[in-house]
Design an enzyme around this catalytic site. Sequence first.
Site: not given
Length: 618
Positions: A2, A383
């Site tokens: 959002c 990562g």
Amino acid sequence: MCGMAGWLSYSRDLRQHRDTVQRMTDTMALRGPDGEGLWIDGPIALGHRRLSVIDLEGGRQPMAANQPGHENDVAVISYVGEVYNFRELRAELVSKGHHFKTNSDTEVVLRAYVEWGEQFAERLNGMYGFALWDIRKQELLLVRDRMGVKPLFYFPTADGVIFGSEPKAILANALVPRRIQADGMRELLELVKTPGQAIFAGMREVLPGEIVKVNRDGIKTRRYWQLEAREHTDSLQQTIQHTRDLLEDIVDRQMITDVPLCVLLSGGLDSSTITSLASKKLLAQGKENVRTFSLDFKDHGEEFVSDGFRLTPDTPFVWDLVKWVDSNHGQIILDSRELADPALRLAVVRALDLPPAYWGDLYPSLYRLFEEVRKQSTVALSGEAADEVFGGYRWFHDPAAIPADTFPWMSTATVKLFDGKNLFDQGLLTKLDMPTFVQDSYRQALDAVPELPGEDATNRRMRQITHIHLTRYVQSLLDRKDRMSMAVGLELRVPFCDHRLVEYAFNIPWEMKTFDGREKSILRAAARDLLPDSIVQRIKNPYPATQDPAYEKELRSAMSNIVADPNAPVRQLLDLGRVKDTLGREAGKVSPLHERMGMERVVGMNSWLAEYDVSVDI
């Protein structure tokens, strides 16, 4: 994930300014393509654009909540992000009498505030940036997650504040000038991220781990979390095991979603560890194996040449891991020439609200990568930040960089990797006094490092370097990943930014962090059984950059257009003699990194100044 926007103006009835609030909210449409909402009541307006990830039907916002046993609403929230411990918090709140209308983490955060007040933030584990309006107190809270994974900006006004997930939401309000001053220009020209400093004049960024409180008395800030120096008492084996336990719990939590999820795989230690843990979890549950995606450039694998920074191509290691875990893999191949496309570069600038900071091709390649990933997944694990947490960068281990009296990535040994000011006017650089700016920023960074009494000189210095990376350097990387992913409606989660892991690793002594004589020793040991030996032994390699001369040819063409256009806004900032000299050199051959970065900065800066109609006031 959002996007949100809002406006607090104690001297206005914002119901009369609905169009402005709607315009601000509309700028967040790419972050939230699945729905929208406005909540306006007197001096406060909250806007929200939704990317549906958890409780697809019930999590609509802005969301209001009452106090248990009462009918009237007491607080409203416009929330961006994910709280990974929302199920435990929900159970605790239910035991305290709260009744939930949805299954969303948004309602858990909102009701946590109703129950615990401002102290609710300390209970949250996740990535988030949100605005919460207390109806009773007529008071606004702006809250950002501990590591600053999710962005949140604000612009103080005479009677309140204008705020949003990105600067573009704030700039959509006519009260906010599109202006940059000396401090903003300094930050654009150096890889120095000053916490809280936004590039646009007058604009601020909520600090990681900070609550900004706004009421009729003005604006106050409070840090609810900062890194602390603590004695590490675990043995080496206990440290390795606790790191592994944390990683398993973190990945488990961050895989919670009601939409398709994947892992971004580079073939390095960090993303491979996340991939293997995710695969292990899914298979143990009897589910379909993890979906993975990797990036490469057309003909890159066959023609890759080490540039002294990137030592090996990623693709062979990617396939080693894919075969190891048998993931459902998709390889995304990009054409380097496409990365210089003006329309794509403009999309990048619009996503960033800024010119790309360095290595300009990284931004469009990330944009295209995420665009392709989004066709099959809505959530991706990455990562990012493992190098900052575990000491993976080359300069963490460079005898010349470690004692340097500046940011390690700007030391004599590495400065050319991040320079890009060579084409800008020397008079401008002298006026900005860039060396003093860098030194002042470095001193401020050092002053913020917590100290552990009795710590030896080596560990004290490595603690400083680690803290500077975790509070300064990583912000640039997280910002880049957030803007490029959210521009295509992809939620990116970063397990290595879990604050529990960051706190623990920050206090591991340096000799333990490097016990095997390598970078990221603890992580390597914690993940050894999860990975093929080729990846366990692989040396740290950065995100890939194109080496195709065709890309630089397009870059030079864009610079030539700037030289030919007397109205190009960036011309006032350039040393046109140097620009023309650079363009006159041999084409079709990749330039040294710092020269190419200079061209990237010029092209990006021009696009930004023109698109955002920015006035330069230096």
